[in-house]
Write an enzyme that holds these catalytic residues in place. Structure first.
Site, PDB file in Angstrom:
ATOM      1  N   GLU A  63     -31.981  11.772  -3.597  1.00  0.00           N
ATOM      2  CA  GLU A  63     -31.243  12.614  -2.672  1.00  0.00           C
ATOM      3  C   GLU A  63     -30.624  11.814  -1.526  1.00  0.00           C
ATOM      4  O   GLU A  63     -29.510  12.113  -1.081  1.00  0.00           O
ATOM      5  CB  GLU A  63     -32.175  13.699  -2.100  1.00  0.00           C
ATOM      6  CG  GLU A  63     -32.690  14.687  -3.129  1.00  0.00           C
ATOM      7  CD  GLU A  63     -34.017  14.309  -3.738  1.00  0.00           C
ATOM      8  OE1 GLU A  63     -34.797  15.222  -4.078  1.00  0.00           O
ATOM      9  OE2 GLU A  63     -34.287  13.096  -3.878  1.00  0.00           O
ATOM     10  N   LYS A  73     -29.608   8.653  -1.539  1.00  0.00           N
ATOM     11  CA  LYS A  73     -28.462   7.899  -2.049  1.00  0.00           C
ATOM     12  C   LYS A  73     -27.200   8.765  -2.032  1.00  0.00           C
ATOM     13  O   LYS A  73     -26.149   8.362  -1.510  1.00  0.00           O
ATOM     14  CB  LYS A  73     -28.741   7.426  -3.473  1.00  0.00           C
ATOM     15  CG  LYS A  73     -27.511   6.909  -4.224  1.00  0.00           C
ATOM     16  CD  LYS A  73     -27.830   6.662  -5.684  1.00  0.00           C
ATOM     17  CE  LYS A  73     -26.576   6.325  -6.471  1.00  0.00           C
ATOM     18  NZ  LYS A  73     -25.942   5.062  -6.061  1.00  0.00           N
ATOM     19  N   LYS A 120     -33.317 -11.169   0.669  1.00  0.00           N
ATOM     20  CA  LYS A 120     -34.461 -10.499   0.070  1.00  0.00           C
ATOM     21  C   LYS A 120     -35.633 -10.409   1.054  1.00  0.00           C
ATOM     22  O   LYS A 120     -35.897 -11.338   1.815  1.00  0.00           O
ATOM     23  CB  LYS A 120     -34.910 -11.237  -1.194  1.00  0.00           C
ATOM     24  CG  LYS A 120     -33.857 -11.273  -2.292  1.00  0.00           C
ATOM     25  CD  LYS A 120     -33.572  -9.896  -2.845  1.00  0.00           C
ATOM     26  CE  LYS A 120     -32.510  -9.927  -3.924  1.00  0.00           C
ATOM     27  NZ  LYS A 120     -32.944 -10.612  -5.150  1.00  0.00           N
ATOM     28  N   ILE A 151     -17.690 -12.047 -11.047  1.00  0.00           N
ATOM     29  CA  ILE A 151     -19.089 -12.253 -11.414  1.00  0.00           C
ATOM     30  C   ILE A 151     -19.481 -11.463 -12.654  1.00  0.00           C
ATOM     31  O   ILE A 151     -20.452 -11.795 -13.320  1.00  0.00           O
ATOM     32  CB  ILE A 151     -20.005 -11.909 -10.220  1.00  0.00           C
ATOM     33  CG1 ILE A 151     -19.613 -12.753  -9.001  1.00  0.00           C
ATOM     34  CG2 ILE A 151     -21.463 -12.144 -10.552  1.00  0.00           C
ATOM     35  CD1 ILE A 151     -19.610 -14.260  -9.261  1.00  0.00           C
ATOM     36  N   SER A 207     -19.117  -7.508 -13.399  1.00  0.00           N
ATOM     37  CA  SER A 207     -18.898  -6.064 -13.507  1.00  0.00           C
ATOM     38  C   SER A 207     -17.660  -5.649 -12.726  1.00  0.00           C
ATOM     39  O   SER A 207     -17.281  -6.272 -11.731  1.00  0.00           O
ATOM     40  CB  SER A 207     -20.117  -5.300 -12.991  1.00  0.00           C
ATOM     41  OG  SER A 207     -20.359  -5.594 -11.626  1.00  0.00           O
ATOM     42  N   ARG A 237     -28.071   1.770  -2.803  1.00  0.00           N
ATOM     43  CA  ARG A 237     -28.218   1.120  -4.110  1.00  0.00           C
ATOM     44  C   ARG A 237     -29.655   1.290  -4.597  1.00  0.00           C
ATOM     45  O   ARG A 237     -30.599   0.792  -3.976  1.00  0.00           O
ATOM     46  CB  ARG A 237     -27.855  -0.354  -3.997  1.00  0.00           C
ATOM     47  CG  ARG A 237     -28.173  -1.189  -5.226  1.00  0.00           C
ATOM     48  CD  ARG A 237     -27.263  -0.887  -6.381  1.00  0.00           C
ATOM     49  NE  ARG A 237     -27.457  -1.861  -7.449  1.00  0.00           N
ATOM     50  CZ  ARG A 237     -27.343  -1.583  -8.735  1.00  0.00           C
ATOM     51  NH1 ARG A 237     -27.036  -0.358  -9.109  1.00  0.00           N
ATOM     52  NH2 ARG A 237     -27.507  -2.519  -9.645  1.00  0.00           N
ATOM     53  N   HIS A 291     -20.418  -5.895  -1.049  1.00  0.00           N
ATOM     54  CA  HIS A 291     -21.211  -4.741  -0.633  1.00  0.00           C
ATOM     55  C   HIS A 291     -20.579  -4.008   0.544  1.00  0.00           C
ATOM     56  O   HIS A 291     -21.131  -3.036   1.034  1.00  0.00           O
ATOM     57  CB  HIS A 291     -22.626  -5.181  -0.266  1.00  0.00           C
ATOM     58  CG  HIS A 291     -23.384  -5.716  -1.439  1.00  0.00           C
ATOM     59  ND1 HIS A 291     -23.523  -7.056  -1.688  1.00  0.00           N
ATOM     60  CD2 HIS A 291     -24.002  -5.080  -2.462  1.00  0.00           C
ATOM     61  CE1 HIS A 291     -24.217  -7.224  -2.807  1.00  0.00           C
ATOM     62  NE2 HIS A 291     -24.516  -6.048  -3.291  1.00  0.00           N
TER      63      HIS A 291
END
Length: 769
Positions: A17, A19, A126, A446, A448, A530, A709
């Site tokens: 929800e 997202k 990360k 890259i 996609s 994401r 992004h």
């Protein structure tokens, strides 16, 4: 007294929800109030689940609309000056600007807020050794901290109004500083500590007034190899924080404390949480060192993986503590449950046998409740629960689905030298140039391209059985042709098929490999909106049939330009799955590597001359303690080479890595011996590339020239500037030009605009002088 609690809880909701609410807001379809209402409803629901599971407190402060580190940037008022905030913006608008960048010059033909120029978003990397990405705080000489607690206090008030006892979760001051970056070489982040402690103390006072009962201060850097000055700073910082009236729970996770153990036990806090899953061997020493007046919180249930807990082993560790300690004993997951799905035991996509082996966040809270009852009332009080858990563990240990003798035999027979290319890079480079005749500064992407509404609708209809396989495959071939034509029109040198048929770079392969299972709702947050649905890697891995060859050869048939075959590497498939815990990770990685090796060989045999094997998680998997690095890097790089080295000299192998600090492991990255590596560098303004230059990286490299992004579209001048910075540290003959990462989350108008500018920048770079 034995209490149970959690360090944090999943944010996104069972049906993602959060997202969808974020993306509606970013598209301008809803206002801030509507987005905040979704957040409030999710918090209320998740607190109710914690209460219903018998937790003594609900955890407040772990919820974030984008990222919890970004929450702290706003909380302590240290947004970087480069964003130019003037006070007219709402707090939420500033928050999303930090995450997504800001545009200044509107470009023609763009939609959805995309624009050329502007200010780049905060760098993203990360969170320790997880696949969660956090926004990196930026500090400089002008950094000032100004407490802005309104959002957090409102969440405390919401929880209190719902009748909950509240424990607030915050990142501790030293971890917050450590996780940030300085833009100026002469700035020491530790010099900012005193200025940061003042708003921390003020915040603790306000939380006390607001009715919070505990504050959990997360200091996961206590599990790192810290410089001496940082270790010494803990005593000074926590002596200052101890003046607060609220009891403080110092929390560590992901790694053993080792040389920091004694210090952590002695700090002036009311309690200490430790990770007894990652460091069970330290539990007895901690119990001995920690004063009886302090709470010992034991992270006894794995917060990072989805396997059902071995309750007998957990009780064997807990019973001596419960009998010996006079102070309070708390039980918790090892870390925040952010890293696991909300619920798995009822997931309809997982077959009942396997489902009994699993535990999502809700089930892990239930395991805490069973352990507490067993300690307080005796094991007889939870006899049925313990019997059920034992039966599930035994079924998993003996299942024929887990072990495959043929896989073990192939691993044992792997030839010496299977992880080496036939010729050195210089020989391969010449053969590849003879084959492809690429220009200087070759351009590519890259892998996609945008996953349009039509692609997603076709995939969903196919999964529901509403679209026949031939019709689905025809639709995907049409999408692939569209992506190829777009790339040809843009003038890219090396093309990709766009991955229209793929849901996720790991899930797609896991669905076609033996040893994997998939959930319907096993979503976890990677960053912002994401979300990923990691496969459950439960058994030996084998490839029954080719996975990508038909799609790649179809794409190559549409163009005379080189077409990359796109594969995900063994370490990334391992890291981004929920991995079996009944054998060494190194062995599982090697099994995956052999499956990918077979796929690469089939692509080569089908005429695909460039094969990209993505390993964005290689750095992520690095143990937090340096003493364990060599062992991990040895098996991880070996697995990649096994996957990549079964092809001939004229086949060009690419790999891709992103959102990590590479400088510490450059020799091992070079040892992968990929012909071309592409990396994320735009958010750091090419600073990440400097280490590759100092190291004299021997092979070709494509530094990412724009952040995929963010909806921000870079100008050709922006890209040209970055590539000239790159050419200052890497010989021009080794450089490729590409985005930071795949483009599946972007829209086509901004994708076309950005790639057109990228191709134009490459054209300018090729001009003499």
């Amino acid at each position: 007294m034995i209490k149970i609690h959690t360090l944090g809880y999943p944010r996104i909701g069972l049906q993602r929800e959060l997202k969808f609410a974020l993306e509606r807001h970013w598209r301008g379809e809803t206002d801030e109030g509507a987005l905040e209402a979704v957040g409030a409803e999710l918090r209320a629901r998740h607190w109710a689940e914690q209460r219903d599971a018998g937790l003594d407190f609900v955890t407040v402060g772990d919820f974030a609309l984008y990222d919890h580190v970004a929450n702290h940037i706003g909380l302590f008022g240290c947004e970087p000056a480069r964003f130019g905030f003037d006070g007219s913006e709402t707090a939420l608008a500033r928050y999303f600007t930090l995450a997504r960048g800001v545009a200044h010059e509107h470009a023609q033909g763009l939609c959805c807020g995309a624009a050329a120029g502007g200010t780049a978003a905060l760098e993203m990397t990360k969170w320790f050794d997880t696949n969660y990405h956090y926004l990196v705080p930026e500090f400089d000489a002008a950094t000032r901290f100004n407490l802005a607690p309104g959002r957090l206090l409102a969440e405390v008030a919401q929880a209190r109004a719902l009748g909950h006892r509240v424990k607030v979760a915050l990142i501790g001051p030293l971890s917050f500083l450590w996780l940030g970056k300085t833009r100026e070489a002469d700035i020491d982040k530790l010099d900012l500590l005193d200025d940061l402690l003042a708003p921390y103390c003020a915040l603790l006072a306000q939380l006390n007034d607001a009715g919070a009962e505990w504050v959990q201060l997360d200091e996961p850097i206590l599990g790192l190899d810290l410089p001496g000055a940082w270790i010494l700073a803990f005593e000074r910082a926590y002596r200052t924080l101890a003046t607060a009236q609220l009891p403080l729970l110092l929390s560590t996770y992901f790694s053993p404390l080792e040389e920091n153990l004694s210090m952590a036990c002695k700090l002036p806090v009311a309690g200490l949480h430790v990770d007894a899953v990652r460091a069970p061997h330290e539990l007895q020493s901690i119990a001995d060192w920690l004063p009886e007046t302090k709470v010992l919180s034991v992270g006894i249930v794995d917060g990072r993986n989805i396997w059902r807990a071995d309750l007998d082993t957990a009780l064997a560790r807990l019973l001596p503590l419960a009998m010996r300690r006079r102070g309070e004993l708390w039980l918790a997951p090892s870390c925040s449950l952010l890293h696991v799905p909300l619920n798995l035991r009822e997931d309809p996509a997982i077959d009942p046998e396997l489902r009994a082996w699993l535990a999502g966040a809700r089930e892990k809270l239930g395991e805490l409740q069973v352990l507490r009852r067993a300690l307080i009332e005796g094991e007889g009080s939870v006899y049925l629960e313990l019997r059920e858990a034992r039966a599930a563990l035994e079924a998993r240990r003996t299942s024929e689905r887990v072990r495959r003798p043929a896989v073990a035999a192939r691993v044992a027979a792997l030839a010496v030298g299977a992880d080496r290319r036939a010729s050195p890079y210089s020989v391969r480079q010449a053969a590849q140039q003879e084959r492809f005749h690429l220009p200087p500064y070759p351009t590519t992407t890259i892998g996609s391209f945008p996953q349009t509404a039509a692609i997603r609708a076709a995939r969903a209809a196919f999964k529901r059985g509403e679209l026949a396989r031939p019709d689905y495959e025809a639709a995907m071939r049409c999408e692939i042709e569209g992506a190829v034509r777009e790339q040809e029109a843009l003038g890219l040198d090396v093309l990709v098929h766009g991955e229209a048929e793929r849901n996720d770079m790991v899930e797609y392969f896991g669905e076609q490999l033996d040893g994997f299972a998939f959930s319907a709702n096993g979503w976890v947050q990677s960053y912002g909106s994401r979300c990923v649905k990691p496969p459950v890697l439960f058994g030996d891995v084998a490839r029954p049939a080719p996975m990508t060859v038909a799609w790649s050869t179809h794409a190559q048939s549409l163009t005379a330009r080189p077409m990359k075959g796109m594969l995900t590497g063994p370490v990334t498939i391992l890291q981004w799955s929920f991995v079996r815990d009944d054998q060494p990770r190194s062995l599982t990685a090697l099994q995956i590597a052999l499956a990918i090796r077979d796929e690469a060989a089939d692509l080569e045999a089908a005429g695909i001359g460039i094969i990209q094997i993505d390993e964005p998680a290689l750095r992520e998997g690095l143990p937090l303690r340096r003493a364990a690095w060599a062992g991990y890097l040895d098996w991880a790089t070996h697995a990649f080479r096994v996957a990549a080295c079964g092809v001939g000299d004229a086949t060009q192998v690419h790999t891709h890595m992103c959102y990590a600090e590479f400088n510490d492991i450059l020799p091992q990255i070079a040892a992968l011996d990929a012909d071309v590596i592409t990396i994320e560098t735009s958010r750091s303004d090419m600073e990440l590339l400097r280490g590759f230059g100092t190291f004299a990286y021997p092979n070709a490299i494509g530094p990412g020239v724009y952040d995929i992004h963010s909806p921000r579209v870079p100008s050709a001048g922006d890209i040209l500037r970055l590539m000239r910075k790159a050419a200052d540290v890497i010989p021009a003959g080794q450089l490729w030009v590409n985005p930071d990462c795949g483009l599946k989350t972007r829209a086509w108008p901004e994708t076309r605009a950005a790639l057109a500018n990228m191709v134009e920048a490459a054209r300018l770079l090729r001009q003499p002088g």
